[in-house]
Every structure is written in structure tokens, then in C-alpha cells.
Design a protein around this motif. Sequence first.
Motif, PDB file in Angstrom:
ATOM      1  N   ALA A  21       0.682  -1.149   0.111  1.00 32.03           N
ATOM      2  CA  ALA A  21      -0.044  -0.458  -0.070  1.00 32.03           C
ATOM      3  C   ALA A  21       0.726   1.506   0.332  1.00 32.03           C
ATOM      4  O   ALA A  21       0.478   2.308  -0.760  1.00 32.03           O
ATOM      5  N   ALA A  24       2.080   1.504  -3.503  1.00 34.00           N
ATOM      6  CA  ALA A  24       0.883   1.881  -4.396  1.00 34.00           C
ATOM      7  C   ALA A  24       0.515   3.493  -4.033  1.00 34.00           C
ATOM      8  O   ALA A  24       0.796   4.655  -5.278  1.00 34.00           O
ATOM      9  N   ALA A  25       0.799   4.055  -2.492  1.00 35.36           N
ATOM     10  CA  ALA A  25       0.714   5.343  -2.776  1.00 35.36           C
ATOM     11  C   ALA A  25       1.792   5.881  -3.483  1.00 35.36           C
ATOM     12  O   ALA A  25       1.322   7.097  -3.565  1.00 35.36           O
ATOM     13  N   THR A  28       1.312   6.520  -6.606  1.00 36.70           N
ATOM     14  CA  THR A  28       0.587   7.648  -7.117  1.00 36.70           C
ATOM     15  C   THR A  28       0.576   8.664  -6.661  1.00 36.70           C
ATOM     16  O   THR A  28      -0.003   9.897  -7.510  1.00 36.70           O
ATOM     17  N   CYS A  75      -5.552   5.138  -2.171  1.00 35.88           N
ATOM     18  CA  CYS A  75      -4.109   4.492  -1.551  1.00 35.88           C
ATOM     19  C   CYS A  75      -3.928   4.469  -0.389  1.00 35.88           C
ATOM     20  O   CYS A  75      -3.865   3.635   0.759  1.00 35.88           O
ATOM     21  N   GLN A  76      -4.248   6.160  -0.006  1.00 35.80           N
ATOM     22  CA  GLN A  76      -4.273   5.993   1.608  1.00 35.80           C
ATOM     23  C   GLN A  76      -5.076   5.799   2.168  1.00 35.80           C
ATOM     24  O   GLN A  76      -4.689   5.225   3.413  1.00 35.80           O
ATOM     25  N   ARG A  78      -6.813   2.592   2.517  1.00 35.58           N
ATOM     26  CA  ARG A  78      -6.052   1.513   2.103  1.00 35.58           C
ATOM     27  C   ARG A  78      -4.391   1.024   2.896  1.00 35.58           C
ATOM     28  O   ARG A  78      -4.353   0.477   3.398  1.00 35.58           O
TER      29      ARG A  78
END
Length: 150
Positions: A21, A24-25, A28, A75-76, A78
Motif C-alpha cells: 500500500a 502504491a501510494a 500515485t 491508496c491513502q 488502504r
Amino acid sequence: MTISVPSLPALVAGRALKADAAAAAERTLRDAARLLDAYELAAGLMDSLPDEARASFAQALARKLAATDSMAKACQSRLDEAVEFCRSFGRFVSPVEMVEVPGAFFEMLSPYLDDAMDPVHRMLAKRAGPGCSVELVESFFPRPVPVGAA
């Protein structure tokens, strides 16, 4: 609905989910930075476009900004859930103590849980010493099962 999961494999899975996560953040955020850089360039070019093209171009940029914002918020969210889940393990004293995981979070956690179970089983069997097989350790870690409606 909640799912009952042994605490040690759940923590290992939670940490793997948290790492993914966070990655991914970060991706992003990089995408958002690139989009903002492109937006500044595009805003400078928009003055030279005909009115109809300018409106279409502005709508396309707005959609892209909204999509990137939505992805960043997801994302945040998650990452926040994974961090909070991992923090909650301070109250568990036994690696085989069962943890209740909300169904929605279990959906995110389950791909990591299968990978987390095997090394935990092997490590515990090794630490227990001769005569303790992985199968015996597995008997203390039942498969995740629903425990009731949320």
C-alpha cells in the motif's frame, strides 16, 4: 461479516499489505506530480487553442485530475487501514490467538495471508524442535472462517 485469523500470520500479512500500500501510494504521488507538471504546460498551451478544443482539453484534464485524486485517496485509505491493523497487534500475547478481521479488510489481506502462513508454520515447527512437524503447527492455525455478521 468478520473472519477469524491467527494473529502471527495476520500480522505478517498485514505488514506485507502495508508495504504494498505504501508503494502504491508513492507511485500515485509520483503520478500526481507528473500530472501537475503536465497541467502547467497544458495550461500554457490552452490559450493558443480554439475555444471548442480548449473546452475539450480542459474537461480531459479535469477528468484526469479527478481520477488521480480518487486513486490517491484510495491508496491513502488502504494504507491507513493497514497501518491501523498492524498497530492493533500490541494487545495480542500469543501468535496463535485469533484475530477478528472485518470482511472488507480481509478481502485486501487474504492474498497476503496465504503467503504469510507457510513461513510462519515452518519457523514455528523449527523452533519447537524435533518431533514437531509443520502439519502439527498447521493444526494450531485453522483456516480463516467467518465468525458472524458485522
